[in-house]
Design an enzyme around this catalytic site. Structure first.
Site, PDB file in Angstrom:
ATOM      1  N   GLY A 200       0.808  -1.211   0.000  1.00  0.00           N
ATOM      2  CA  GLY A 200       0.000   0.000   0.000  1.00  0.00           C
ATOM      3  C   GLY A 200       0.833   1.248   0.000  1.00  0.00           C
ATOM      4  N   SER A 201       0.244   2.319   0.475  1.00  0.00           N
ATOM      5  CA  SER A 201       0.915   3.616   0.452  1.00  0.00           C
ATOM      6  C   SER A 201       1.887   3.750   1.610  1.00  0.00           C
ATOM      7  CB  SER A 201      -0.116   4.743   0.499  1.00  0.00           C
ATOM      8  OG  SER A 201      -0.767   4.767   1.754  1.00  0.00           O
ATOM      9  N   GLU A 220       5.279  -3.559   1.766  1.00  0.00           N
ATOM     10  CA  GLU A 220       5.791  -3.069   0.486  1.00  0.00           C
ATOM     11  C   GLU A 220       5.034  -1.789   0.191  1.00  0.00           C
ATOM     12  OE1 GLU A 220       6.443  -1.706  -2.613  1.00  0.00           O
ATOM     13  OE2 GLU A 220       5.156  -3.158  -3.622  1.00  0.00           O
ATOM     14  N   LEU A 221       5.742  -0.648   0.285  1.00  0.00           N
ATOM     15  CA  LEU A 221       5.072   0.646   0.380  1.00  0.00           C
ATOM     16  C   LEU A 221       5.377   1.587  -0.777  1.00  0.00           C
ATOM     17  CD1 LEU A 221       5.574   1.173   4.218  1.00  0.00           C
ATOM     18  CD2 LEU A 221       3.681   0.075   3.016  1.00  0.00           C
ATOM     19  N   CYS A 258       4.334   0.266  -8.512  1.00  0.00           N
ATOM     20  CA  CYS A 258       5.309   0.871  -7.601  1.00  0.00           C
ATOM     21  C   CYS A 258       6.695   0.979  -8.220  1.00  0.00           C
ATOM     22  CB  CYS A 258       5.376   0.082  -6.301  1.00  0.00           C
ATOM     23  SG  CYS A 258       5.763  -1.667  -6.519  1.00  0.00           S
ATOM     24  N   GLU A 352       5.621   9.552  -4.926  1.00  0.00           N
ATOM     25  CA  GLU A 352       5.217   8.530  -5.878  1.00  0.00           C
ATOM     26  C   GLU A 352       4.019   9.049  -6.668  1.00  0.00           C
ATOM     27  OE1 GLU A 352       4.582   3.724  -5.948  1.00  0.00           O
ATOM     28  OE2 GLU A 352       3.704   4.817  -4.260  1.00  0.00           O
TER      29      GLU A 352
END
Length: 452
Positions: A200-201, A220-221, A258, A352
């Protein structure tokens, strides 16, 4: 039989009890049985591939060709997990390096920490769910999946796959996702679910880590991926290849990946030539067949604001969205956009973007380029287009990222290698074997000679 989505919202106690039942069944099953269940899941995904791809497209707007590839890859990941299920061998170690260990042998085995809470994102609703679920089954752990509220069709399709595959009761429970995330946070905080895997964020992921510091949180960001065109890349064919790869993966899935290349560093004396090639490739991307829409109007509005801010700071739009028109009247569609040299503090460089926007920046020497790559609070993946072996080794040794790709875009990802980032990009690793290691702990069993 695994639990499927229902109209009744279960309580946290119901969900945990179901996960506990599934955990007991999975961890007691032999490796061959777990592998067989995974193979059955893969077959069911293959059988329903067209239908699941249509659900992904309906949920997210993802172009059909990319949705089909996502489904194909998900089945591959499950089959890799089936192989890992039977490859989890105990490690034997002699202990006579010390006098007290003479006549003794140790076996180190990996055992699951407990049921896994898997929080899935919208951008790859099947692929990234499978990355969490399949390794857990291989390791003998049950999973509670909380899908994105934006992907209900895909979640229901996956639940149906699991049910038809014949997994034990509670092996995988697909919980309802609500926009306010109340139930999700109750599950996150529940100590009976000792492992949390989230994609996610950045702010939400670290909030989860801070909320449950005693849990195993694999996060996992996201990232702010860069690509570097090295000085040795002087041939037109090389530059054209790099431009093609960057355009494809900066704009596919509307840039909602990502590892989509967001920053591209180019030698100053090649800036114009490379930009022309990249613009040509960007304009060749079909808005519906290749790019697709971003997930919602709010996301599209944010991306356009960031483009406008970058232009106000001095960036030039070489091609793409002008911030005012909406292709086909749908605000979620953003034309592939190439920005030239935004200011250093522009959000298209520092955050991002998660949209079909790529920025091209000139550098004087390769040292400047490598420093610029690392000048980010993220550290997920970087692509270095070069034929220089020394530069390749240097990039691999020095760059503060989880992955360095030589000769291609940072978007490349293998499902058999560890995948994850450093700094603001998260902690822990995905990739089937790496995920199994994060979901398990070692247990050492010592055997002594009889009669001691």
């Amino acid at each position: 039989m695994t639990d499927v989505l229902t109209t009744r919202v279960p309580s946290v106690d119901d969900i945990v009890a179901t996960a506990r039942t599934g955990f007991d069944a999975l961890r007691s099953a032999d490796a061959g049985t777990r592998a067989g269940w995974l193979e059955a899941v893969a077959r069911e995904i293959d059988t329903a591939a067209d239908s699941i791809a249509a659900d992904i497209h309906a949920d997210t707007g993802k172009p059909p060709k990319w949705a089909a590839i996502e489904v194909e890859r998900a089945a591959s990941i499950v089959r890799l997990a089936a192989r890992e299920a039977v490859a989890l061998h105990p490690e034997a170690q002699r202990l006579d390096a010390q006098p007290s260990g003479v006549g003794r042998l140790a076996l180190t085995v990996r055992v699951p920490r407990g049921p896994v809470l898997a929080l899935a994102p919208f951008n790859f609703p099947l692929h990234l769910t499978v990355h969490k679920v399949a390794p857990a089954i291989a390791a003998g752990a049950s999973v509670v999946v909380v899908p994105s509220p934006r992907t209900p069709r895909t979640a229901a399709a996956f639940a149906g796959v699991l049910e038809r595959a014949g997994l034990p009761d509670g092996a995988v429970h697909v919980a309802p996702a609500s926009p306010d995330h109340t139930l999700t946070w109750e599950l996150i905080r529940d100590p009976r679910l000792p492992v949390v895997s989230v994609t996610g964020s950045d702010p939400v992921g670290w909030r989860i880590v801070d909320a449950v510091p005693r849990k195993q949180v694999v996060a996992e960001l996201g990232g702010n991926a860069a690509a570097v065109i090295a000085p040795d890349l002087v041939g037109l064919d090389d530059l054209r290849h790099a431009a093609s790869r960057i355009a494809t993966f900066a704009f596919y899935n509307a840039g909602q990946a990502c590892t989509s290349p967001q920053r591209v560093y180019v030698p100053r004396d090649r800036l114009g030539e490379f930009t022309d090639l990249l613009v040509t490739q960007a304009r060749a991307q079909d808005l519906h067949a290749d790019v697709g829409p971003v997930i919602d109007d709010a996301g599209a509005d944010r991306i356009r604001r960031w483009i406008t801010d970058a232009v106000a700071g001095g960036a030039r739009v070489a091609t793409g969205d002008d911030g005012t028109s909406h292709p086909d009247g749908d605000a979620r569609f953003i034309r592939p956009t190439v920005l030239i040299e935004p200011p250093e503090d522009a959000r298209v460089l520092t955050e991002e973007v998660f949209g079909p926007v790529v920025s091209v920046l000139a550098y004087e020497d390769i040292d400047d380029a490598l420093r610029a790559v690392d000048d980010s609070r993220y550290g997920l993946s970087v692509g270095i287009f070069t034929h220089d072996v020394r530069l390749a080794f240097r990039a691999g040794a020095e760059l503060e990222v989880g992955q360095v790709v030589i000769g291609d875009v940072p978007t490349f990802r293998s499902d058999v290698t560890p995948f994850g980032g450093v700094k603001g990009s998260g902690r822990g690793r995905e990739g089937v074997r790496a995920t199994i290691e994060d979901y398990t702990v070692t247990r050492t069993v010592v055997f002594a000679e009889a009669g001691w």
